[in-house]
Design a protein around this motif. Structure first.
Motif, PDB file in Angstrom:
ATOM      1  N   ARG A  22       0.857  -1.270   0.006  1.00 50.27           N
ATOM      2  CA  ARG A  22       0.100  -0.052   0.049  1.00 50.27           C
ATOM      3  C   ARG A  22       0.899   1.345  -0.001  1.00 50.27           C
ATOM      4  O   ARG A  22       0.639   2.249  -0.594  1.00 50.27           O
ATOM      5  CB  ARG A  22      -0.947   0.025   1.354  1.00 50.27           C
ATOM      6  CG  ARG A  22      -2.172  -1.054   1.250  1.00 50.27           C
ATOM      7  CD  ARG A  22      -3.227  -0.861   2.237  1.00 50.27           C
ATOM      8  NE  ARG A  22      -3.563   0.401   2.156  1.00 50.27           N
ATOM      9  CZ  ARG A  22      -4.415   1.010   3.058  1.00 50.27           C
ATOM     10  NH1 ARG A  22      -4.668   0.262   4.205  1.00 50.27           N
ATOM     11  NH2 ARG A  22      -5.020   2.115   2.844  1.00 50.27           N
ATOM     12  N   GLU A  30       2.050   1.766  -3.351  1.00 47.55           N
ATOM     13  CA  GLU A  30       0.743   2.654  -4.397  1.00 47.55           C
ATOM     14  C   GLU A  30       0.933   4.052  -3.897  1.00 47.55           C
ATOM     15  O   GLU A  30       0.777   4.839  -5.028  1.00 47.55           O
ATOM     16  CB  GLU A  30      -0.412   2.049  -3.973  1.00 47.55           C
ATOM     17  CG  GLU A  30      -0.718   0.338  -4.500  1.00 47.55           C
ATOM     18  CD  GLU A  30      -1.871  -0.032  -4.122  1.00 47.55           C
ATOM     19  OE1 GLU A  30      -2.687   0.581  -3.185  1.00 47.55           O
ATOM     20  OE2 GLU A  30      -1.958  -1.458  -4.288  1.00 47.55           O
ATOM     21  N   GLU A  31       1.177   4.600  -2.667  1.00 53.74           N
ATOM     22  CA  GLU A  31       1.010   5.763  -2.323  1.00 53.74           C
ATOM     23  C   GLU A  31       2.203   6.485  -2.863  1.00 53.74           C
ATOM     24  O   GLU A  31       1.986   7.655  -3.481  1.00 53.74           O
ATOM     25  CB  GLU A  31       0.822   5.936  -0.711  1.00 53.74           C
ATOM     26  CG  GLU A  31      -0.396   5.639  -0.429  1.00 53.74           C
ATOM     27  CD  GLU A  31      -1.501   6.443  -0.618  1.00 53.74           C
ATOM     28  OE1 GLU A  31      -1.404   7.872  -0.719  1.00 53.74           O
ATOM     29  OE2 GLU A  31      -2.685   5.946  -0.930  1.00 53.74           O
ATOM     30  N   THR A  39       3.944   5.739  -5.608  1.00 57.54           N
ATOM     31  CA  THR A  39       3.907   5.869  -6.954  1.00 57.54           C
ATOM     32  C   THR A  39       2.740   6.844  -7.388  1.00 57.54           C
ATOM     33  O   THR A  39       2.884   7.629  -8.363  1.00 57.54           O
ATOM     34  CB  THR A  39       3.272   4.382  -7.728  1.00 57.54           C
ATOM     35  OG1 THR A  39       4.125   3.570  -7.230  1.00 57.54           O
ATOM     36  CG2 THR A  39       2.961   4.272  -8.867  1.00 57.54           C
ATOM     37  N   ARG A  40       1.661   6.785  -6.805  1.00 60.57           N
ATOM     38  CA  ARG A  40       0.829   8.139  -6.788  1.00 60.57           C
ATOM     39  C   ARG A  40       1.070   9.550  -6.681  1.00 60.57           C
ATOM     40  O   ARG A  40       1.008  10.079  -7.284  1.00 60.57           O
ATOM     41  CB  ARG A  40      -0.599   7.739  -5.851  1.00 60.57           C
ATOM     42  CG  ARG A  40      -1.571   8.733  -6.125  1.00 60.57           C
ATOM     43  CD  ARG A  40      -2.762   8.566  -5.318  1.00 60.57           C
ATOM     44  NE  ARG A  40      -3.375   7.156  -5.467  1.00 60.57           N
ATOM     45  CZ  ARG A  40      -3.343   6.204  -4.595  1.00 60.57           C
ATOM     46  NH1 ARG A  40      -2.741   6.299  -3.703  1.00 60.57           N
ATOM     47  NH2 ARG A  40      -3.726   4.870  -5.026  1.00 60.57           N
ATOM     48  N   GLU A 100       3.468  10.307  -9.786  1.00 61.23           N
ATOM     49  CA  GLU A 100       2.453  10.583 -10.928  1.00 61.23           C
ATOM     50  C   GLU A 100       1.764  12.086 -10.643  1.00 61.23           C
ATOM     51  O   GLU A 100       1.916  12.730 -11.862  1.00 61.23           O
ATOM     52  CB  GLU A 100       1.496   9.575 -11.006  1.00 61.23           C
ATOM     53  CG  GLU A 100       1.713   8.187 -11.690  1.00 61.23           C
ATOM     54  CD  GLU A 100       0.964   7.152 -11.365  1.00 61.23           C
ATOM     55  OE1 GLU A 100      -0.046   7.241 -10.977  1.00 61.23           O
ATOM     56  OE2 GLU A 100       1.216   5.875 -11.980  1.00 61.23           O
ATOM     57  N   ALA A 101       1.422  12.310  -9.463  1.00 58.29           N
ATOM     58  CA  ALA A 101       0.933  13.622  -9.140  1.00 58.29           C
ATOM     59  C   ALA A 101       1.513  14.675  -9.150  1.00 58.29           C
ATOM     60  O   ALA A 101       1.165  15.753  -9.080  1.00 58.29           O
ATOM     61  CB  ALA A 101      -0.077  13.209  -7.858  1.00 58.29           C
ATOM     62  N   ALA A 134       2.689  14.906  -2.647  1.00 55.31           N
ATOM     63  CA  ALA A 134       1.941  13.841  -1.596  1.00 55.31           C
ATOM     64  C   ALA A 134       1.327  14.467  -0.698  1.00 55.31           C
ATOM     65  O   ALA A 134       1.911  15.560  -0.223  1.00 55.31           O
ATOM     66  CB  ALA A 134       3.430  12.817  -1.019  1.00 55.31           C
TER      67      ALA A 134
END
Length: 278
Positions: free
Chosen positions: A187, A190-191, A193-194, A197-198, A201
């Motif tokens: 998890r 995933e955070e 990686t997010r 991409e964004a 954080a």
């Protein structure tokens, strides 16, 4: 109008040793400030104390050398000017380098703001401007916090290449700091990686109850993530998306400005002095 910007400056050295044109050029450069980054020839002449013709020649010279650019009416310095200070910053501290930008960021959002680097499995604070205390622990230069549970840590971890992120998350200690703390490596990956991409954080009450933070990365000229900037705030004052929308534009603008400075330093950025825990 006579040029008088350097009158009396050369009193302590010989007439043949003082380069008046250099002194005038420096006066022209000093005319530009963060509050007035774009100036006309007349404004530069007034601020530097030289004639309009002299100011124009100096500005056109800076333009031709890449230190300034013009839209036909206004002149503005380019990031190339920052390279003039490379020798000064080499071997100096992150705090000295970043303080003006972190000060400005804090003033614009009205919150405490920080900068940190990745130090093994932690983030290390290298600059901080404090507005009000919202954490139980006192954060100072050199303070280290677990990267997995901080917004700055996640944007810094997002800069790791290949399989290194997964290996790093698996081996690091991941204590349950609050009821909201993510500790599962999958998890967390995933955070991160997010966040990659964004381009930012968000960590909401994972490090400490009542604490929310938003962070963005700063890259060097080679694209490495070398630094993170963040803004921290009380979690209960407003909805999460309002917090992000309120501070993210200023964070990104500050990061872009800091990146220009980091790019001008090149590999000298690796020699900046690290703080010790206070």
């Amino acid at each position: 109008m006579e040029d008088h910007a350097v009158e009396g400056v050369d009193a302590g050295i010989g007439r043949n040793e003082f380069v008046r044109s250099l002194a005038t050029g420096l006066s022209v450069l000093e005319s530009f400030t963060p509050l007035e980054p774009r100036l006309t020839v007349s404004e530069v002449a007034q601020r530097s104390g030289v004639s309009r013709a002299t100011a124009r020649r100096m500005l056109l010279t800076l333009d031709s050398l890449g230190y300034a650019h013009s839209d036909g009416r206004h002149f503005e310095l380019t990031p190339k000017v920052l390279g003039l200070g490379r020798g000064y910053w080499s071997g100096r501290g992150w705090h000295e380098l970043l303080r003006p930008w972190v000060d400005s960021l804090s003033a614009s959002v009205g919150e405490s703001c920080s900068a940190a680097i990745l130090a093994e499995d932690d983030v290390m604070y290298v600059c901080r401007v404090h507005t009000r205390r919202i954490m139980r622990i006192d954060l100072g230069l050199g303070t280290r916090l677990p990267a997995f549970a901080t917004s700055m840590g996640r944007v810094l971890l997002a800069g790791l290449e290949g399989q290194e992120l997964g290996r790093r998350l698996e081996r690091m200690d991941r204590p349950q700091l609050t009821e909201h703390t993510l500790t599962d490596p999958a998890r967390l990956a995933e955070e991160v990686t997010r966040a990659r991409e964004a381009g930012h954080a968000v960590v909401d009450e994972e490090l400490e109850l009542g604490l929310r933070s938003v962070a963005v990365p700063v890259h060097d000229a080679e694209g490495r993530t070398v630094l993170a900037l963040n803004t921290s705030m009380s979690a209960g004052r407003e909805p999460l998306q309002e917090s992000v929308g309120r501070v993210l534009p200023a964070l990104k603008a500050s990061a872009a400005s800091v990146e220009e400075l980091v790019h001008s330093l090149g590999r000298e950025v690796d020699r900046l002095v690290l703080p010790t825990a206070s």
